[in-house]
Design a protein around this motif. Sequence first.
Motif, PDB file in Angstrom:
ATOM      1  N   MET A 226       0.824  -1.190   0.000  1.00 21.62           N
ATOM      2  CA  MET A 226       0.000   0.000   0.000  1.00 21.62           C
ATOM      3  C   MET A 226       0.867   1.252   0.000  1.00 21.62           C
ATOM      4  O   MET A 226       0.567   2.212  -0.691  1.00 21.62           O
ATOM      5  CB  MET A 226      -0.915  -0.059   1.242  1.00 21.62           C
ATOM      6  N   GLN A 227       1.921   1.211   0.798  1.00 23.02           N
ATOM      7  CA  GLN A 227       2.801   2.369   0.894  1.00 23.02           C
ATOM      8  C   GLN A 227       3.503   2.624  -0.442  1.00 23.02           C
ATOM      9  O   GLN A 227       3.691   3.781  -0.830  1.00 23.02           O
ATOM     10  CB  GLN A 227       3.820   2.134   2.002  1.00 23.02           C
ATOM     11  N   THR A 228       3.855   1.576  -1.158  1.00 20.18           N
ATOM     12  CA  THR A 228       4.527   1.736  -2.447  1.00 20.18           C
ATOM     13  C   THR A 228       3.591   2.360  -3.477  1.00 20.18           C
ATOM     14  O   THR A 228       4.003   3.220  -4.255  1.00 20.18           O
ATOM     15  CB  THR A 228       5.028   0.365  -2.948  1.00 20.18           C
ATOM     16  N   VAL A 229       2.336   1.960  -3.472  1.00 18.64           N
ATOM     17  CA  VAL A 229       1.358   2.510  -4.419  1.00 18.64           C
ATOM     18  C   VAL A 229       1.167   4.002  -4.167  1.00 18.64           C
ATOM     19  O   VAL A 229       1.172   4.814  -5.106  1.00 18.64           O
ATOM     20  CB  VAL A 229       0.014   1.754  -4.303  1.00 18.64           C
ATOM     21  N   ILE A 230       1.019   4.378  -2.904  1.00 19.01           N
ATOM     22  CA  ILE A 230       0.845   5.801  -2.578  1.00 19.01           C
ATOM     23  C   ILE A 230       2.098   6.579  -2.918  1.00 19.01           C
ATOM     24  O   ILE A 230       2.024   7.722  -3.387  1.00 19.01           O
ATOM     25  CB  ILE A 230       0.446   5.963  -1.097  1.00 19.01           C
ATOM     26  N   LEU A 231       3.267   5.986  -2.716  1.00 17.71           N
ATOM     27  CA  LEU A 231       4.511   6.670  -3.055  1.00 17.71           C
ATOM     28  C   LEU A 231       4.629   6.916  -4.559  1.00 17.71           C
ATOM     29  O   LEU A 231       5.061   7.987  -4.982  1.00 17.71           O
ATOM     30  CB  LEU A 231       5.707   5.865  -2.550  1.00 17.71           C
ATOM     31  N   VAL A 232       4.225   5.949  -5.373  1.00 15.41           N
ATOM     32  CA  VAL A 232       4.266   6.125  -6.828  1.00 15.41           C
ATOM     33  C   VAL A 232       3.290   7.227  -7.246  1.00 15.41           C
ATOM     34  O   VAL A 232       3.624   8.093  -8.068  1.00 15.41           O
ATOM     35  CB  VAL A 232       3.951   4.792  -7.542  1.00 15.41           C
ATOM     36  N   ILE A 233       2.085   7.225  -6.672  1.00 12.73           N
ATOM     37  CA  ILE A 233       1.115   8.287  -6.973  1.00 12.73           C
ATOM     38  C   ILE A 233       1.667   9.635  -6.537  1.00 12.73           C
ATOM     39  O   ILE A 233       1.527  10.647  -7.241  1.00 12.73           O
ATOM     40  CB  ILE A 233      -0.231   7.979  -6.279  1.00 12.73           C
ATOM     41  N   HIS A 234       2.315   9.678  -5.392  1.00 14.00           N
ATOM     42  CA  HIS A 234       2.917  10.906  -4.866  1.00 14.00           C
ATOM     43  C   HIS A 234       3.970  11.459  -5.838  1.00 14.00           C
ATOM     44  O   HIS A 234       3.993  12.665  -6.112  1.00 14.00           O
ATOM     45  CB  HIS A 234       3.536  10.590  -3.504  1.00 14.00           C
ATOM     46  N   LEU A 235       4.810  10.587  -6.345  1.00 13.79           N
ATOM     47  CA  LEU A 235       5.845  11.025  -7.290  1.00 13.79           C
ATOM     48  C   LEU A 235       5.235  11.505  -8.606  1.00 13.79           C
ATOM     49  O   LEU A 235       5.697  12.497  -9.193  1.00 13.79           O
ATOM     50  CB  LEU A 235       6.840   9.900  -7.540  1.00 13.79           C
ATOM     51  N   LEU A 236       4.196  10.822  -9.088  1.00 15.68           N
ATOM     52  CA  LEU A 236       3.523  11.262 -10.314  1.00 15.68           C
ATOM     53  C   LEU A 236       2.853  12.623 -10.127  1.00 15.68           C
ATOM     54  O   LEU A 236       2.878  13.469 -11.028  1.00 15.68           O
ATOM     55  CB  LEU A 236       2.503  10.220 -10.769  1.00 15.68           C
ATOM     56  N   LEU A 237       2.265  12.846  -8.956  1.00 11.02           N
ATOM     57  CA  LEU A 237       1.673  14.156  -8.667  1.00 11.02           C
ATOM     58  C   LEU A 237       2.742  15.244  -8.632  1.00 11.02           C
ATOM     59  O   LEU A 237       2.520  16.355  -9.125  1.00 11.02           O
ATOM     60  CB  LEU A 237       0.920  14.117  -7.334  1.00 11.02           C
ATOM     61  N   ALA A 238       3.895  14.927  -8.062  1.00 10.81           N
ATOM     62  CA  ALA A 238       4.983  15.911  -8.018  1.00 10.81           C
ATOM     63  C   ALA A 238       5.452  16.267  -9.426  1.00 10.81           C
ATOM     64  O   ALA A 238       5.649  17.446  -9.746  1.00 10.81           O
ATOM     65  CB  ALA A 238       6.142  15.370  -7.191  1.00 10.81           C
ATOM     66  N   LEU A 239       5.617  15.261 -10.272  1.00 12.62           N
ATOM     67  CA  LEU A 239       6.032  15.535 -11.655  1.00 12.62           C
ATOM     68  C   LEU A 239       4.961  16.322 -12.404  1.00 12.62           C
ATOM     69  O   LEU A 239       5.275  17.233 -13.194  1.00 12.62           O
ATOM     70  CB  LEU A 239       6.339  14.225 -12.377  1.00 12.62           C
ATOM     71  N   GLY A 240       3.698  15.992 -12.166  1.00 18.54           N
ATOM     72  CA  GLY A 240       2.608  16.731 -12.794  1.00 18.54           C
ATOM     73  C   GLY A 240       2.575  18.181 -12.351  1.00 18.54           C
ATOM     74  O   GLY A 240       2.362  19.089 -13.162  1.00 18.54           O
ATOM     75  N   MET A 241       2.789  18.415 -11.065  1.00 20.40           N
ATOM     76  CA  MET A 241       2.817  19.794 -10.568  1.00 20.40           C
ATOM     77  C   MET A 241       3.972  20.574 -11.173  1.00 20.40           C
ATOM     78  O   MET A 241       3.818  21.747 -11.536  1.00 20.40           O
ATOM     79  CB  MET A 241       2.939  19.809  -9.041  1.00 20.40           C
TER      80      MET A 241
END
Length: 111
Positions: A1-16
């Motif tokens: 679960m933590q890995t999935v949220i971390l990947v989403i977190h990184l994608l959001l950072a790149l999108g921002m």
Amino acid sequence: MQTVILVIHLLLALGMIAVILVQRSEGGGLGIGGSGGGGGGSNFGVMSSRSAANLLTRTTAILAGAFMITSLALALLSNTHTQPTSILDQAPAPAAEQQPAEDTGPAAPTR
């Protein structure tokens, strides 16, 4: 679960990062941006420059909100996985007292 949220977190950072870099500078703090480069009318085909700015601002706000939510989720998940431990809890139990083996003396040499 933590890995999935971390990947989403990184994608959001790149999108921002991408959305923020696409936006036009209006502050002119470095003497650049502002009125240069765009022309006046429609920079984005059907969209006017004002509606494009509103879309980018709204997109940035949504990405920033999602980024903060994933940050809080990662902080909460990392906090629940660690158990406070003490060195005293990990100390080995005292061994039972053992009697020393009887000394039988030196062994006789064999040939």
